[in-house]
Motif scaffolding. Structure first.
Motif, PDB file in Angstrom:
ATOM      1  N   SER B 384       0.652  -1.579   0.226  1.00 14.66           N
ATOM      2  CA  SER B 384      -0.084  -0.426  -0.202  1.00 14.66           C
ATOM      3  C   SER B 384       0.577   1.333  -0.184  1.00 14.66           C
ATOM      4  CB  SER B 384      -0.802  -0.187   0.829  1.00 14.66           C
ATOM      5  OG  SER B 384      -1.533   1.567   1.341  1.00 14.66           O
ATOM      6  N   PRO B 385       0.550   2.539  -0.721  1.00 13.55           N
ATOM      7  CA  PRO B 385       1.756   3.473  -0.461  1.00 13.55           C
ATOM      8  C   PRO B 385       1.196   4.155   1.126  1.00 13.55           C
ATOM      9  CG  PRO B 385      -0.770   4.069  -2.399  1.00 13.55           C
ATOM     10  CD  PRO B 385      -0.524   2.640  -1.713  1.00 13.55           C
ATOM     11  N   VAL B 386       0.193   3.368   1.709  1.00 15.59           N
ATOM     12  CA  VAL B 386       0.483   4.443   2.397  1.00 15.59           C
ATOM     13  C   VAL B 386       0.146   3.148   4.248  1.00 15.59           C
ATOM     14  CG1 VAL B 386      -1.122   5.795   2.116  1.00 15.59           C
ATOM     15  CG2 VAL B 386      -2.103   4.631   2.942  1.00 15.59           C
ATOM     16  N   ARG B 387       0.676   4.149   5.259  1.00 16.41           N
ATOM     17  CA  ARG B 387       0.930   2.942   5.971  1.00 16.41           C
ATOM     18  C   ARG B 387      -0.719   2.423   7.052  1.00 16.41           C
ATOM     19  NH1 ARG B 387       5.616   6.024   8.781  1.00 16.41           N
ATOM     20  NH2 ARG B 387       6.915   4.885   7.218  1.00 16.41           N
ATOM     21  N   SER B 388      -0.818   3.897   7.571  1.00 16.62           N
ATOM     22  CA  SER B 388      -2.096   3.811   8.093  1.00 16.62           C
ATOM     23  C   SER B 388      -3.560   3.315   7.893  1.00 16.62           C
ATOM     24  CB  SER B 388      -2.525   5.175   8.722  1.00 16.62           C
ATOM     25  OG  SER B 388      -3.322   4.688   9.737  1.00 16.62           O
ATOM     26  N   ILE B 389      -4.239   2.482   9.078  1.00 18.15           N
ATOM     27  CA  ILE B 389      -5.573   2.156   7.795  1.00 18.15           C
ATOM     28  C   ILE B 389      -7.061   3.884   7.800  1.00 18.15           C
ATOM     29  CG2 ILE B 389      -6.660   2.469  10.154  1.00 18.15           C
ATOM     30  CD1 ILE B 389      -7.388  -0.856   8.757  1.00 18.15           C
ATOM     31  N   ARG B 390      -5.729   4.156   8.551  1.00 14.95           N
ATOM     32  CA  ARG B 390      -6.763   5.726   8.330  1.00 14.95           C
ATOM     33  C   ARG B 390      -7.186   6.385   6.912  1.00 14.95           C
ATOM     34  NH1 ARG B 390      -5.261  10.189  13.223  1.00 14.95           N
ATOM     35  NH2 ARG B 390      -5.661   7.993  14.773  1.00 14.95           N
ATOM     36  N   TYR B 391      -6.168   6.004   6.154  1.00 15.09           N
ATOM     37  CA  TYR B 391      -5.682   6.574   4.541  1.00 15.09           C
ATOM     38  C   TYR B 391      -5.743   5.327   3.959  1.00 15.09           C
ATOM     39  CZ  TYR B 391      -4.814  10.555   7.818  1.00 15.09           C
ATOM     40  OH  TYR B 391      -4.784  11.543   8.412  1.00 15.09           O
ATOM     41  N   LYS B 392      -6.133   4.118   4.424  1.00 10.93           N
ATOM     42  CA  LYS B 392      -5.786   3.004   3.449  1.00 10.93           C
ATOM     43  C   LYS B 392      -7.386   2.896   2.479  1.00 10.93           C
ATOM     44  CE  LYS B 392      -2.053  -0.371   4.393  1.00 10.93           C
ATOM     45  NZ  LYS B 392      -1.792  -1.149   5.740  1.00 10.93           N
ATOM     46  N   GLY B 393      -7.390   2.115   1.883  1.00 11.81           N
ATOM     47  CA  GLY B 393      -8.951   1.814   0.657  1.00 11.81           C
ATOM     48  C   GLY B 393      -9.452   0.678   1.523  1.00 11.81           C
ATOM     49  N   PHE B 394     -10.781   0.671   0.994  1.00 14.81           N
ATOM     50  CA  PHE B 394     -11.718  -0.257   1.228  1.00 14.81           C
ATOM     51  C   PHE B 394     -11.111  -1.756   1.677  1.00 14.81           C
ATOM     52  CE2 PHE B 394     -14.854  -3.376  -0.342  1.00 14.81           C
ATOM     53  CZ  PHE B 394     -16.032  -2.812   0.800  1.00 14.81           C
ATOM     54  N   TYR B 395     -10.270  -2.094   0.210  1.00 18.86           N
ATOM     55  CA  TYR B 395     -10.061  -3.567   0.459  1.00 18.86           C
ATOM     56  C   TYR B 395      -9.020  -3.922   1.035  1.00 18.86           C
ATOM     57  CZ  TYR B 395     -11.779  -3.686  -4.082  1.00 18.86           C
ATOM     58  OH  TYR B 395     -11.799  -3.414  -5.309  1.00 18.86           O
ATOM     59  N   ALA B 396      -7.953  -2.951   2.188  1.00 18.77           N
ATOM     60  CA  ALA B 396      -7.418  -3.258   2.897  1.00 18.77           C
ATOM     61  C   ALA B 396      -7.949  -3.103   4.378  1.00 18.77           C
ATOM     62  CB  ALA B 396      -5.870  -1.789   3.090  1.00 18.77           C
ATOM     63  N   LYS B 397      -8.765  -2.304   4.270  1.00 23.23           N
ATOM     64  CA  LYS B 397     -10.253  -2.861   5.563  1.00 23.23           C
ATOM     65  C   LYS B 397     -11.090  -4.278   5.607  1.00 23.23           C
ATOM     66  CE  LYS B 397     -10.478   2.336   6.055  1.00 23.23           C
ATOM     67  NZ  LYS B 397     -10.877   3.877   6.001  1.00 23.23           N
ATOM     68  N   LEU B 398     -11.301  -4.260   4.374  1.00 20.77           N
ATOM     69  CA  LEU B 398     -11.806  -5.446   4.728  1.00 20.77           C
ATOM     70  C   LEU B 398     -11.262  -6.408   5.084  1.00 20.77           C
ATOM     71  CD1 LEU B 398     -15.046  -6.344   3.457  1.00 20.77           C
ATOM     72  CD2 LEU B 398     -14.254  -6.761   1.019  1.00 20.77           C
ATOM     73  N   ALA B 399     -10.051  -6.347   4.353  1.00 23.65           N
ATOM     74  CA  ALA B 399      -9.034  -8.017   4.818  1.00 23.65           C
ATOM     75  C   ALA B 399      -8.841  -7.743   6.276  1.00 23.65           C
ATOM     76  CB  ALA B 399      -7.923  -7.498   3.737  1.00 23.65           C
TER      77      ALA B 399
END
Lengths: 232, 458
Positions: B384-399
């Motif tokens: 992911s280009p970002v580290r924090s869940i605050r800026y991550k996209g939908f797939y990372a949050k879902l995963a």
């Protein structure tokens, strides 16, 4: 090899026969009632110690429930003056078929999602009924086909199981039925004490520690607020 | 007062001339700059350190009275089991020390799992914190070893049969397994020799390594600095100085956290040390008996997700890793040069033969070990280009949500007797667990992330 061992390990289980699920009655909490604990200790020596040891319970822990040295020595001797102790394991295997378990921790070991171990014991000791198909002449509705005979039968009298799996008193014992419940609850209270003599100390200190930590929490919060008011 | 102060100052100067005491204090506390926006989740690292100290201190006192001896005493009880009861009854304050240690073991895992979750949330494993993370994974493995060997020491029924089950896993290894298992146990079954080994592992071997790793973990962290909930290096911030010194700001915050933590911890120690059979199992109040196997041997709750994964690998299930390996090798063969193609095909063939001929029990053990080892790959799996869940996209949050759910479900199932349906659910959970890691390079690349703030939001 390991598979064989596991199979071997299961054999005694089958012989043991697990108990069915039964609803447990709530054992009254008598942990602070010295009279009940002492009475329970006396009952234990009179009725249980012949087969079941309480090896983890030491002399000093009986002093803690208010028994004097004379009482402890007097009680633990049979009328002939011999120190009472559980029968030897070889004799036990011959007469009952197995060695009766040590009961030091029975109320902790028997805890389950159905209730505390004390509830289990309190219910078990009140659930013996006549069953002529058993070698001892007794069965139990909490532990089906239990190996233990009803050693308290003189006190409880005789129960039979009716068609609805309910227990009915057909021949009363010496004391009244309510008195039998008291006797069993005293015995249960004693064994609960024997399972964890430190329990009442533990709870008392628990309140002290929680009060102390609450004060600490207030101070810690004030300290944090004082330092952090400059930040942001 | 002034005189005392000047004496102390001179004493400090004397020490500083010979040992970098003030420098250490400045480097690690008073001039150690940390992001100002560290939140609640950041407390668990310090609490884990506290639990380590608590376990070591209480453990020292327990070791004074505990006897690693499986022989039977005059009352027919194993000496080891009886010595625990002596601590509980006849050693002054022994009950408190033992309950602190037994509750501490479980709470240690609670704290560590939350500490790890914090890293997952805010991407603390990403560059440049790979070594902090890898050392953390090693610490977790030591923690598992120390918890397992310690659990055997109480020598109750669950200790004994739990040890039997785990030691038997080694015998599933092809060729060397049975001999290895005997070497580890010191006997054909778990017994006195095993207890002695567990004692040595629990009180000295593993803790020694563990403490060393914890020190390295902290040193590596000091080198790269703490991450923060935004996942943006505060040292790269525009105004250049948004960090605040660790002391006094975070020391006072930790003191508050300590008070908040010790209240529920003490409530458990003093009012429900068994914690409903989860911290002290009821069956473990029955002394170890090699002739009576309990109807169901459950691991401690903190091992149960991994135990679930072990049990999920049934002979039918082996086809799933088989397929995954096949897909992976086809991908490798498709993208690589011809010389590598040949080796990849050979490896694939070997893996297939292994899945076909070696017992599923072995692959279950491999999956269980793999489920811990796979954590180590996280810094290189997350693209992911970002580290924090605050800026991550939908797939990372879902995963992450699926992963946490699978971990909890596997944890629950590991403590239940297996049935057809539950085994099926645990197999689904195992697939989700591994998919979270192994598909991470794919879904983190596909994700649409929000842009990180240029500087930290205060």
């Amino acid at each position: 090899m390991s598979r064989l061992l596991i199979v071997l390990a299961f054999i005694p289980l089958v012989a043991f026969a697990g108990g069915g699920v039964a609803l447990l009655d709530k054992a009254p909490d008598k942990s602070a009632d010295m009279g009940a604990l002492q009475n329970g200790a006396r009952l234990y020596v009179d009725y249980c110690l012949g087969c079941h040891s309480v090896s983890h319970l030491r002399y000093g822990r009986l002093r803690d429930i208010g028994l004097s040295e004379a009482q402890i020595i007097g009680n633990s001797q049979s009328p002939g003056g011999k120190q009472r102790e559980p029968m030897h394991s070889a004799d036990a295997r011959l007469s009952v078929g197995s060695v009766a378990p040590d009961l030091s921790l029975i109320t902790r070991a028997r805890s389950s999602e159905l209730g505390s171990g004390a509830d289990w014991l309190y219910t078990y000791l009140r659930s013996f009924y006549r069953d002529e198909n058993r070698p001892t002449g007794w069965n139990n509705s909490v532990v089906e086909n239990t190996g233990m005979p009803h050693v308290l039968w003189e006190l409880q009298g005789e129960l039979v199981m009716d068609d609805n799996q309910g227990l009915k008193l057909v021949k009363p014992g010496r004391p009244k039925p309510e008195e039998y419940d008291t006797i069993v609850s005293d015995l249960t209270a004693f064994l609960s004490y024997a399972a964890e003599p430190a329990a009442s100390d533990r709870k008392w200190w628990g309140y002290v520690v929680l009060v102390g930590l609450s004060v600490f929490l207030v101070l810690a919060y004030a300290l944090k607020r004082e330092f952090w008011k400059d930040i942001h | 007062m002034g005189k005392l102060n000047s004496t102390l100052r001179r004493l400090l100067e004397w020490v500083d001339a010979r040992f970098p005491l003030s420098a250490l204090w400045r480097r690690h506390f008073s001039e150690y700059y940390v992001p100002r926006n560290l939140n609640f989740w950041y407390i668990f690292g310090a609490l884990a350190l506290l639990m380590l100290v608590l376990q070591v201190v209480t453990g020292i006192f327990l070791a004074m009275h505990y006897k690693p001896d499986a022989s039977i005493n005059a009352s027919g009880v194993p000496v080891a089991f009886a010595s625990v009861e002596v601590i509980m009854r006849d050693v002054p304050w022994g009950w408190l020390i033992r309950y602190l240690h037994s509750t501490g073991a479980s709470v240690f895992f609670v704290v560590v799992y939350l500490h790890v979750f914090c890293s997952l949330l805010y991407g603390s494993y990403r560059k440049p914190r790979e070594l902090v993370w890898l050392l953390g994974v090693l610490i977790f493995m030591c923690l598992m070893a120390v918890a397992f060997s310690g659990y055997v020491l109480s020598w109750g029924q669950m200790s004994y049969w739990g040890a039997q089950v785990i030691m038997n896993l080694f015998s599933t290894i092809p060729v060397v397994g049975p001999d290895l298992a005997i070497w580890l146990r010191g006997d054909s079954v778990v017994g006195d020799a095993t207890l002695g080994r567990c004692f040595a592992m629990h009180v000295i071997a593993v803790p020694l390594v563990l403490i060393g790793l914890v020190m390295l973990h902290v040193v590596a962290l000091r080198q790269v600095g703490a991450n923060n909930p935004d996942g943006v290096e505060f040292r790269k911030m525009k105004d250049g100085n948004t960090g605040i010194p660790f002391h006094p700001y975070y020391t006072v915050k930790l003191i508050l956290g300590l008070a908040l933590f010790l209240l529920p911890f003490s409530a458990i120690v003093f009012f429900m040390p068994e914690f409903g059979g989860y911290f002290l199992e009821y069956n473990n109040f029955i002394p170890a008996d090699p002739l009576h196997m309990p109807e169901f041997v459950a691991p401690m709750w903190y091992f149960s997700p991994f135990y679930s994964i072990l049990r999920a690998v049934t002979p039918d299930f082996v086809i799933v890793p088989g397929l995954a390996v096949t897909v992976f090798f086809f991908w490798v063969i498709a993208i690589s040069r011809s010389s590598i193609k040949f080796f990849a095909a050979l490896l694939w063939l070997l893996a297939m033969l292994g899945f076909y001929f070696i017992d599923a029990g072995f692959w279950g053990s491999v999956a269980m070990v793999g489920s811990v080892l796979v954590w180590g790959g996280l810094p290189w799996l997350d693209h992911s280009p970002v580290r924090s869940i605050r800026y991550k996209g939908f797939y990372a949050k879902l995963a992450l949500a699926f992963f946490v759910a699978s971990f909890l479900v596997l944890g629950y199932l590991g403590m239940q007797p297996p049935t057809c349906l539950l085994t099926l659910i645990s197999q689904a959970g195992t697939v989700v667990y591994f998919a979270f890691f192994l598909l991470m390079p794919v879904y983190t690349r596909m994700d649409k992330c929000k842009t990180e703030p240029e500087r930290q939001v205060a």
